[in-house]
Design an enzyme around this catalytic site. Sequence first.
Site, PDB file in Angstrom:
ATOM      1  N   ASP A 200       1.069  -1.260  -0.255  1.00  0.00           N
ATOM      2  CA  ASP A 200      -0.016   0.094   0.063  1.00  0.00           C
ATOM      3  C   ASP A 200       0.791   1.386  -0.001  1.00  0.00           C
ATOM      4  OD1 ASP A 200      -1.888   2.034   0.300  1.00  0.00           O
ATOM      5  OD2 ASP A 200      -2.570   1.323   2.410  1.00  0.00           O
TER       6      ASP A 200
ATOM      7  N   ASP B 195      -3.436   2.287  -5.537  1.00  0.00           N
ATOM      8  CA  ASP B 195      -2.280   2.127  -4.803  1.00  0.00           C
ATOM      9  C   ASP B 195      -1.842   0.915  -4.165  1.00  0.00           C
ATOM     10  OD1 ASP B 195      -3.598   2.918  -2.669  1.00  0.00           O
ATOM     11  OD2 ASP B 195      -1.954   4.020  -1.651  1.00  0.00           O
ATOM     12  N   GLU B 196      -2.577  -0.109  -4.189  1.00  0.00           N
ATOM     13  CA  GLU B 196      -2.278  -1.197  -3.318  1.00  0.00           C
ATOM     14  C   GLU B 196      -2.445  -2.596  -4.521  1.00  0.00           C
ATOM     15  OE1 GLU B 196      -5.174  -1.936  -0.270  1.00  0.00           O
ATOM     16  OE2 GLU B 196      -5.838   0.254  -0.316  1.00  0.00           O
TER      17      GLU B 196
HETATM   18  P1  TTP Z   1      -5.252   5.161   0.427  1.00  0.00           P
HETATM   19  O1  TTP Z   1      -4.140   4.199   0.172  1.00  0.00           O
HETATM   20  O2  TTP Z   1      -6.348   4.825   1.506  1.00  0.00           O
HETATM   21  O3  TTP Z   1      -4.289   6.433   1.153  1.00  0.00           O
HETATM   22  P2  TTP Z   1      -2.930   7.102   0.861  1.00  0.00           P
HETATM   23  O4  TTP Z   1      -2.026   6.146   0.196  1.00  0.00           O
HETATM   24  O5  TTP Z   1      -2.950   8.424   0.625  1.00  0.00           O
HETATM   25  O6  TTP Z   1      -2.505   7.196   2.563  1.00  0.00           O
HETATM   26  P3  TTP Z   1      -1.912   5.758   3.233  1.00  0.00           P
HETATM   27  O7  TTP Z   1      -0.683   6.086   3.676  1.00  0.00           O
HETATM   28  O8  TTP Z   1      -2.849   5.820   4.682  1.00  0.00           O
HETATM   29  O9  TTP Z   1      -2.201   4.461   2.363  1.00  0.00           O
HETATM   30  O10 TTP Z   1      -5.735   5.861  -0.669  1.00  0.00           O
HETATM   31  C1  TTP Z   1      -4.694   6.077  -2.221  1.00  0.00           C
HETATM   32  C2  TTP Z   1      -5.030   6.987  -2.894  1.00  0.00           C
HETATM   33  O11 TTP Z   1      -6.617   7.005  -3.363  1.00  0.00           O
HETATM   34  C3  TTP Z   1      -4.885   8.282  -1.914  1.00  0.00           C
HETATM   35  O12 TTP Z   1      -3.599   8.958  -2.137  1.00  0.00           O
HETATM   36  C4  TTP Z   1      -5.891   9.370  -2.805  1.00  0.00           C
HETATM   37  C5  TTP Z   1      -7.129   8.280  -3.126  1.00  0.00           C
HETATM   38  N1  TTP Z   1      -8.211   8.457  -2.182  1.00  0.00           N
HETATM   39  C6  TTP Z   1      -8.945   9.613  -2.506  1.00  0.00           C
HETATM   40  O13 TTP Z   1      -9.051  10.153  -3.657  1.00  0.00           O
HETATM   41  N2  TTP Z   1     -10.338   9.566  -1.611  1.00  0.00           N
HETATM   42  C7  TTP Z   1     -10.417   8.771  -0.521  1.00  0.00           C
HETATM   43  O14 TTP Z   1     -11.548   9.151   0.377  1.00  0.00           O
HETATM   44  C8  TTP Z   1      -9.367   7.962  -0.196  1.00  0.00           C
HETATM   45  C9  TTP Z   1      -9.421   7.045   1.013  1.00  0.00           C
HETATM   46  C10 TTP Z   1      -8.241   7.879  -1.179  1.00  0.00           C
HETATM   47 MG    MG Z   2      -1.918   4.230   0.310  1.00  0.00          MG
END
Ligand code: TTP
Ligand code: MG
Length: 412
Positions: A14, A109-110
């Site tokens: 992630d 992103d996962e």
């Molecule tokens: P996430 O992996 O949930 O968040 P992240 O990568 O920004 O942070 P983390 O370090 O906690 O993993 O989501 C991936 C991307 O998806 C995030 O960068 C932006 C997008 N996203 C949105 O646009 N809206 C949302 O509500 C969420 C949760 C994510």
């Molecule tokens: Mg993330």
Amino acid sequence: MLKNNDKLTVIHIDMDAFFAAVEQQADPSLRGKPVIVCGDPGGRGVVSTASYEARKFGVRSAMPVREARRLCPHAILVRGRHSLYEEISRRLLSLYSKYTPVVEPFSIDEAFLDVSGCERLHGDAIQIAGKIKTEIRESFGLTCSMGIAPSKLLAKMASDMQKPDGLTVIRYEDVEDVIWPLPVRKLYGVGEKTAQILEALGISTVGALAKTPVELLVEKLGEAGRLLRNLASGIDNSRVNPSLWEMPKSIGHETTLAEDSDDEGFILSCILYLSQQVGRRLRQHGLVARTVTLKLRYSDFTTLTRANTFSFFTSLDEDIYQTAKRLFLHHWNRRRRIRLVGVTVSNLSSKDDFMHQLALFEEDEKRRRATDAMDKVRDKFGEDAITRASLIQRGKRAKNGRAGRTEGGYTV
Ligand code: TTP
Ligand code: MG
């Protein structure tokens, strides 16, 4: 506890603060600063994500931008650039696929990686994870958090435990110590509604859920209760499914009628036939769908598409047909003759992904078995071996040449 194979085979990756980290990488002046990525920095939208520097002030995804600015007035707001994030997401997937062919993208992103069988070439799962981390840092200037476990569920939960830039290993033997103390809403698949139901039953931790009699959970949550109880015990037999990478966005069939028609029964029989074709292709690919779209083209070539999205995933002909039929009866302008009908499903997902089984529980087991049996006969004897009675009755004319040309398609 399930202990049959405790080998660490699954890595869940992630990316950290993905959109914000990409922006910080692209513009060095943003590095080390609170950055908020959103749709419209000047507008009333919501936060997509925030850099960890901004999270310290309480800024979170999905929060109104106005509130984020109040919490962190010195944050730099950046307009999101989705095509850039998608491009990097694709490049990350191809980096992973150098280490194993079994890569399943899970979100922008996962991804899940199954690295069993890759030891000789790249080392064990922990070594592979380390190499990937280094390569992501060197090639992209980005960090990620990784979970390593014998199953997807545990790998996914592990990657969330140390963020940012973490690497967490969970084995089955750790479930009681590491997973059970977590609040029940931290368990994958427990959303807000389910958490409320569980908490009302006095179940506040994952461990308490694992110890709750299954009958009570089934009574309160239906079949999802059984699945969640298994997950709480660390039981998850789903596999990393690489075909999701190449997964089509939609599967559809359409047919141009040999003659334009306003015969409701005849058109419905075509819709049934198309729904069966689509359902069969879904099942052949091991996929399920949430959205059904009906396409109608009138004799003057004007075209209408109408869609309906379920609250669950299905691959059943009957669900597809009933939805397409409802759309047809509701939207067809009966004064106009039809020249083409199409049925498409989208919002696809993998059938055996535990992440989606929670939604699948609404699928009727008996109908699913009947559909499986029909597929088996068709595999053996060909497409026309079984046709539902209503199709035979209503569709006799379709078989007599009026149905015209049928075309199937995938959209990638
Ligand atoms: P996430 O992996 O949930 O968040 P992240 O990568 O920004 O942070 P983390 O370090 O906690 O993993 O989501 C991936 C991307 O998806 C995030 O960068 C932006 C997008 N996203 C949105 O646009 N809206 C949302 O509500 C969420 C949760 C994510
Ligand atoms: Mg993330």
